[in-house]
Scaffold this motif. Structure first.
Motif, mmCIF file in Angstrom:
data_model
loop_
_atom_site.group_PDB
_atom_site.id
_atom_site.type_symbol
_atom_site.label_atom_id
_atom_site.label_comp_id
_atom_site.label_asym_id
_atom_site.label_seq_id
_atom_site.Cartn_x
_atom_site.Cartn_y
_atom_site.Cartn_z
ATOM 1 N N ALA A 1 0.824 -1.217 0.000
ATOM 2 C CA ALA A 1 0.000 0.000 0.000
ATOM 3 C C ALA A 1 0.857 1.266 0.000
ATOM 4 O O ALA A 1 0.420 2.319 -0.480
ATOM 5 N N ALA A 2 2.095 1.174 0.507
ATOM 6 C CA ALA A 2 2.984 2.336 0.519
ATOM 7 C C ALA A 2 3.468 2.694 -0.892
ATOM 8 O O ALA A 2 3.891 3.822 -1.137
ATOM 9 N N ARG A 3 3.421 1.722 -1.801
ATOM 10 C CA ARG A 3 3.794 1.945 -3.212
ATOM 11 C C ARG A 3 2.658 1.406 -4.078
ATOM 12 O O ARG A 3 2.759 0.317 -4.646
ATOM 13 N N PRO A 4 1.560 2.159 -4.189
ATOM 14 C CA PRO A 4 0.337 1.631 -4.810
ATOM 15 C C PRO A 4 0.432 1.327 -6.305
ATOM 16 O O PRO A 4 -0.438 0.650 -6.835
ATOM 17 N N HIS A 5 1.461 1.801 -6.974
ATOM 18 C CA HIS A 5 1.587 1.566 -8.417
ATOM 19 C C HIS A 5 2.672 0.547 -8.762
ATOM 20 O O HIS A 5 2.948 0.333 -9.932
ATOM 21 N N ASP A 6 3.274 -0.077 -7.743
ATOM 22 C CA ASP A 6 4.334 -1.059 -7.967
ATOM 23 C C ASP A 6 3.818 -2.480 -7.732
ATOM 24 O O ASP A 6 3.083 -2.738 -6.775
ATOM 25 N N VAL A 7 4.239 -3.378 -8.606
ATOM 26 C CA VAL A 7 3.990 -4.814 -8.434
ATOM 27 C C VAL A 7 5.335 -5.501 -8.633
ATOM 28 O O VAL A 7 6.000 -5.315 -9.648
ATOM 29 N N PHE A 8 5.718 -6.286 -7.633
ATOM 30 C CA PHE A 8 7.007 -6.971 -7.647
ATOM 31 C C PHE A 8 6.760 -8.462 -7.798
ATOM 32 O O PHE A 8 5.949 -9.048 -7.084
ATOM 33 N N LEU A 9 7.465 -9.096 -8.731
ATOM 34 C CA LEU A 9 7.373 -10.541 -8.938
ATOM 35 C C LEU A 9 8.679 -11.205 -8.523
ATOM 36 O O LEU A 9 9.758 -10.681 -8.814
ATOM 37 N N TYR A 10 8.563 -12.354 -7.874
ATOM 38 C CA TYR A 10 9.716 -13.174 -7.528
ATOM 39 C C TYR A 10 9.424 -14.569 -8.052
ATOM 40 O O TYR A 10 8.487 -15.225 -7.595
ATOM 41 N N GLU A 11 10.218 -15.013 -9.017
ATOM 42 C CA GLU A 11 9.974 -16.288 -9.685
ATOM 43 C C GLU A 11 11.212 -17.173 -9.569
ATOM 44 O O GLU A 11 12.332 -16.686 -9.719
ATOM 45 N N ILE A 12 10.992 -18.463 -9.340
ATOM 46 C CA ILE A 12 12.079 -19.436 -9.292
ATOM 47 C C ILE A 12 11.802 -20.516 -10.336
ATOM 48 O O ILE A 12 10.708 -21.090 -10.369
ATOM 49 N N TYR A 13 12.815 -20.787 -11.158
ATOM 50 C CA TYR A 13 12.725 -21.817 -12.192
ATOM 51 C C TYR A 13 13.852 -22.820 -11.987
ATOM 52 O O TYR A 13 14.869 -22.509 -11.362
ATOM 53 N N ASP A 14 13.667 -24.013 -12.539
ATOM 54 C CA ASP A 14 14.700 -25.041 -12.442
ATOM 55 C C ASP A 14 16.012 -24.557 -13.048
ATOM 56 O O ASP A 14 17.085 -24.834 -12.519
ATOM 57 N N ASP A 15 15.930 -23.853 -14.161
ATOM 58 C CA ASP A 15 17.114 -23.345 -14.847
ATOM 59 C C ASP A 15 16.697 -22.275 -15.843
ATOM 60 O O ASP A 15 15.502 -21.950 -15.958
ATOM 61 N N GLU A 16 17.665 -21.713 -16.532
ATOM 62 C CA GLU A 16 17.380 -20.642 -17.485
ATOM 63 C C GLU A 16 16.507 -21.140 -18.636
ATOM 64 O O GLU A 16 15.651 -20.412 -19.144
ATOM 65 N N ALA A 17 16.678 -22.384 -19.040
ATOM 66 C CA ALA A 17 15.864 -22.951 -20.119
ATOM 67 C C ALA A 17 14.386 -22.987 -19.723
ATOM 68 O O ALA A 17 13.510 -22.728 -20.558
ATOM 69 N N ALA A 18 14.093 -23.285 -18.467
ATOM 70 C CA ALA A 18 12.704 -23.300 -17.997
ATOM 71 C C ALA A 18 12.105 -21.889 -18.048
ATOM 72 O O ALA A 18 10.928 -21.728 -18.393
ATOM 73 N N PHE A 19 12.913 -20.883 -17.714
ATOM 74 C CA PHE A 19 12.427 -19.503 -17.803
ATOM 75 C C PHE A 19 12.178 -19.107 -19.254
ATOM 76 O O PHE A 19 11.164 -18.484 -19.579
ATOM 77 N N LYS A 20 13.094 -19.479 -20.141
ATOM 78 C CA LYS A 20 12.898 -19.173 -21.562
ATOM 79 C C LYS A 20 11.656 -19.880 -22.103
ATOM 80 O O LYS A 20 10.922 -19.316 -22.914
ATOM 81 N N ALA A 21 11.398 -21.086 -21.641
ATOM 82 C CA ALA A 21 10.179 -21.800 -22.046
ATOM 83 C C ALA A 21 8.940 -21.069 -21.530
ATOM 84 O O ALA A 21 7.923 -20.977 -22.229
ATOM 85 N N HIS A 22 9.027 -20.519 -20.321
ATOM 86 C CA HIS A 22 7.925 -19.732 -19.741
ATOM 87 C C HIS A 22 7.567 -18.550 -20.649
ATOM 88 O O HIS A 22 6.392 -18.266 -20.872
ATOM 89 N N LEU A 23 8.586 -17.898 -21.180
ATOM 90 C CA LEU A 23 8.361 -16.726 -22.028
ATOM 91 C C LEU A 23 7.666 -17.073 -23.344
ATOM 92 O O LEU A 23 7.145 -16.171 -24.020
ATOM 93 N N GLN A 24 7.637 -18.354 -23.708
ATOM 94 C CA GLN A 24 7.003 -18.782 -24.961
ATOM 95 C C GLN A 24 5.620 -19.418 -24.747
ATOM 96 O O GLN A 24 4.969 -19.797 -25.724
#
Length: 167
Positions: free
Chosen positions: A116-139
């Motif tokens: 509520a102190a930063r009403p226009h900010d949204v922060f994401l924290y994501e954990i993937y097995d590896d970089e390939a899993a993150f790249k697959a997420h983007l597709q």
């Protein structure tokens, strides 16, 4: 990496740590009886050599393997949302996070954080097995749909990746 070991004849006290010797099992499994009387049966398939693996015991006859250091890939995203767009943005963001956890085997964690102190900010924290899993997420279809739907709602987006994660 974990060791798949089942307790045999001896169970240490609750919460104690022990070193388990995992034998060469071939095709059927085997029993190892070190000097301390510990008997273990394992489905761990390895060449004809013994491994010394850490193992934590809990309760009577139940054992839980200790997680070894594992490579993971962390992603943080900071969205700055345009004025008046937060109510439209958040349901789309939550749907994307839930779809990622449900549909992507390489996605281990997906946190959506607001304050509520930063009403226009949204922060994401994501954990993937590896970089390939993150790249697959983007597709994935759900990410591409989300990305197109929120493009006009975002004032600024900062993405950072981290190759080392300690737990």
């Amino acid at each position: 990496m974990t060791c798949n070991v089942a307790v045999g004849l001896f169970t240490p006290p609750v919460g104690s740590n022990a070193l388990c010797r995992v034998p060469d099992l071939g095709r059927r499994g085997a029993i190892d009886r070190p000097e301390n009387g510990l008997a273990l049966r394992s489905r761990h398939r390895s060449p004809a050599r013994r491994h010394l693996l850490p193992h934590r015991f809990h309760g009577y006859g139940a054992s839980v393997p200790v997680r070894r250091k594992q490579e993971m890939f962390a992603v943080t995203v900071l969205f700055q949302i345009k004025e008046g767009q937060m109510d439209a943005f958040m349901p789309l963001m939550i749907d994307n996070a839930q779809a990622s956890m449900r549909l992507e085997p390489g996605c281990r964690q997906f946190d959506v954080c607001c304050d509520a102190a930063r009403p226009h900010d949204v922060f994401l924290y994501e954990i993937y097995d590896d970089e390939a899993a993150f790249k697959a997420h983007l597709q994935t279809a759900h990410f591409l749909s989300f990305d197109a739907a929120v493009a006009d709602m975002i004032r600024e987006k900062t993405v950072r990746t981290y190759l080392q994660v300690a737990q």
